[in-house]
Write an enzyme that holds these catalytic residues in place. Structure first.
Site, PDB file in Angstrom:
ATOM      1  N   HIS A  82       0.781  -0.878  -0.654  1.00  0.00           N
ATOM      2  CA  HIS A  82      -0.177   0.429  -0.097  1.00  0.00           C
ATOM      3  C   HIS A  82       0.719   0.845  -0.069  1.00  0.00           C
ATOM      4  O   HIS A  82       2.092   1.667   0.639  1.00  0.00           O
ATOM      5  CB  HIS A  82      -0.992  -0.273   1.031  1.00  0.00           C
ATOM      6  CG  HIS A  82      -0.146  -0.009   2.742  1.00  0.00           C
ATOM      7  ND1 HIS A  82       0.100  -0.846   2.719  1.00  0.00           N
ATOM      8  CD2 HIS A  82      -0.533   1.283   3.109  1.00  0.00           C
ATOM      9  CE1 HIS A  82       0.745  -0.699   4.584  1.00  0.00           C
ATOM     10  NE2 HIS A  82       0.656   0.562   4.431  1.00  0.00           N
ATOM     11  N   ASP A 107       0.751   5.105   1.798  1.00  0.00           N
ATOM     12  CA  ASP A 107       0.108   5.606   3.061  1.00  0.00           C
ATOM     13  C   ASP A 107      -0.732   6.224   2.481  1.00  0.00           C
ATOM     14  O   ASP A 107      -0.600   7.297   1.867  1.00  0.00           O
ATOM     15  CB  ASP A 107       0.980   6.251   3.748  1.00  0.00           C
ATOM     16  CG  ASP A 107       1.742   5.209   4.927  1.00  0.00           C
ATOM     17  OD1 ASP A 107       0.893   4.012   4.973  1.00  0.00           O
ATOM     18  OD2 ASP A 107       2.553   5.239   5.468  1.00  0.00           O
ATOM     19  N   HIS A 159       4.328   0.528   0.074  1.00  0.00           N
ATOM     20  CA  HIS A 159       5.496  -0.885   1.033  1.00  0.00           C
ATOM     21  C   HIS A 159       4.533  -2.305   1.866  1.00  0.00           C
ATOM     22  O   HIS A 159       3.301  -1.991   2.215  1.00  0.00           O
ATOM     23  CB  HIS A 159       6.022  -0.254   2.336  1.00  0.00           C
ATOM     24  CG  HIS A 159       4.668   0.670   3.751  1.00  0.00           C
ATOM     25  ND1 HIS A 159       4.415   2.383   2.629  1.00  0.00           N
ATOM     26  CD2 HIS A 159       4.256   0.857   4.828  1.00  0.00           C
ATOM     27  CE1 HIS A 159       3.377   2.728   3.606  1.00  0.00           C
ATOM     28  NE2 HIS A 159       3.674   2.030   4.608  1.00  0.00           N
ATOM     29  N   ARG A 211       4.056   5.685  15.086  1.00  0.00           N
ATOM     30  CA  ARG A 211       4.983   6.133  13.148  1.00  0.00           C
ATOM     31  C   ARG A 211       3.606   8.088  13.104  1.00  0.00           C
ATOM     32  O   ARG A 211       2.961   8.170  13.900  1.00  0.00           O
ATOM     33  CB  ARG A 211       3.688   5.442  12.001  1.00  0.00           C
ATOM     34  CG  ARG A 211       3.410   5.890  10.716  1.00  0.00           C
ATOM     35  CD  ARG A 211       3.169   5.696  10.315  1.00  0.00           C
ATOM     36  NE  ARG A 211       2.088   5.879   9.065  1.00  0.00           N
ATOM     37  CZ  ARG A 211       0.801   5.879   8.462  1.00  0.00           C
ATOM     38  NH1 ARG A 211       1.075   4.399   8.343  1.00  0.00           N
ATOM     39  NH2 ARG A 211       0.692   5.952   7.878  1.00  0.00           N
TER      40      ARG A 211
HETATM   41  C1  SIN Z   1       2.422   0.540   7.863  1.00  0.00           C
HETATM   42  O1  SIN Z   1       2.145   0.524   6.847  1.00  0.00           O
HETATM   43  O2  SIN Z   1       3.070   2.193   8.319  1.00  0.00           O
HETATM   44  C2  SIN Z   1       3.245  -0.208   9.248  1.00  0.00           C
HETATM   45  C3  SIN Z   1       4.800  -1.076   8.250  1.00  0.00           C
HETATM   46  C4  SIN Z   1       5.190  -1.879   9.489  1.00  0.00           C
HETATM   47  O3  SIN Z   1       5.044  -1.814  10.661  1.00  0.00           O
HETATM   48  O4  SIN Z   1       6.168  -2.332   9.565  1.00  0.00           O
END
Ligand code: SIN
Length: 288
Positions: free
Chosen positions: A108, A110, A264, A279
């Site tokens: 995805h 973000d 990612h 995050r």
């Molecule tokens: C996310 O998609 O921001 C999470 C990535 C992760 O936890 O490695």
């Protein structure tokens, strides 16, 4: 164009070490809680060159994490995931040993489901499993560059429709079935927003493939059924192994990725162990 940028910027205060041929570099000798302006400028250049940059052995309070993110722009507040008490812009990403589903466990980009795509995300690891829980990144400039001219011509100027319905809607996926994170369900009316299938990076002006299986629901002016095989092809192409890198987390590791350049995927291969990350996400409104 090569995988990484053609020109290698000169660095005086940092030494980025590439982690793959496609994208990603690890940067040592930086304390993210105390970054001087010149070093920040070089971190920014490395971010644009490598699309995701990694740091180790950091110690960041939520305030320091916020302060680092704010050096790049205003911070985003997630519409569905409740932030930390007192710090709504800090998202706690937790998977408990008893849980089976993780957050971000699929390719995805973000927040592509909102009108204004975000600039980037800074993810900080507090607790990681003894094995597994790595994060994969895929370079979407490279994905664009390696499409045939025919595909580039076919979708030049075309838009895709993005929505949060699949991840956060009533009929949506597993995100809501988790206990450790307060995730709201989208109401009956889910907003849809259009973004170019090939999006131009606002800083580097490079084109990137900008569709992802979590949030893209169809190609504009096509039905979902018509769009599906085309999007499926683009998703598979976007995440070809040679466009990716993989990051192994340790407590104190930080990844800072460019949402305009990468997709990612948080791997979910550590059932029975706890993983705790924080995050912050930077809005795409930085005036360049
Ligand atoms: C996310 O998609 O921001 C999470 C990535 C992760 O936890 O490695």
């Amino acid at each position: 164009m090569s995988a990484l940028s053609e020109t290698t910027p000169e660095y005086k205060t940092i030494t980025p070490e590439p982690v793959s041929g496609a994208l990603g570099a690890e940067i040592t000798g930086v304390d993210l809680s105390n970054v001087a302006d010149e070093q920040l400028d070089e971190i920014h250049r490395a971010f644009l060159q490598y699309h995701v940059i990694f740091f180790r052995e950091q110690t960041l309070t939520p305030e320091q994490h916020i302060a680092f993110g704010k050096r790049f722009g205003t911070l985003h507040i997630h519409p569905y995931v409740k932030g930390m008490d007192g710090h709504p812009e800090v998202m706690e990403i937790i998977k408990e040993p008893t849980e089976k589903v993780n957050f971000g466990g699929g390719w995805h980009t973000d927040i592509s489901f909102q009108e204004k795509p975000v600039l980037g995300s800074v993810l900080y690891a507090l607790e990681v499993p003894s094995f597994g829980g790595d994060t994969l990144f895929a370079n979407q400039h490279l994905a664009y560059d390696r499409l045939s001219q025919g595909m580039k011509d076919l979708f030049a100027g075309r838009l895709a429709v993005h929505s949060s319905e699949r991840e956060y809607g009533a009929a949506g996926n597993s995100a809501l079935k988790r206990k450790s994170m307060a995730i709201e369900q989208v109401g009956a009316e889910v907003e849809e927003f259009e973004h170019p299938i090939f999006r131009t990076h606002p800083e580097t002006k490079r084109k990137a493939l900008y569709v992802n299986p979590a949030f893209t629901i169809r190609i504009k002016d096509m039905t979902r059924t018509e769009s599906r095989p085309i999007l499926q092809y683009l998703y598979e192409h976007a995440t070809r192994e040679e466009f990716t890198c993989r990051f192994r987390w340790q407590p104190g590791s930080v990844a800072f990725w460019d949402n305009r350049s990468v997709q990612h995927y948080a791997l979910n291969d550590y059932h029975g162990q706890r993983r705790h990350m924080r995050r912050v996400t930077i809005n795409g409104d930085r005036p360049f």
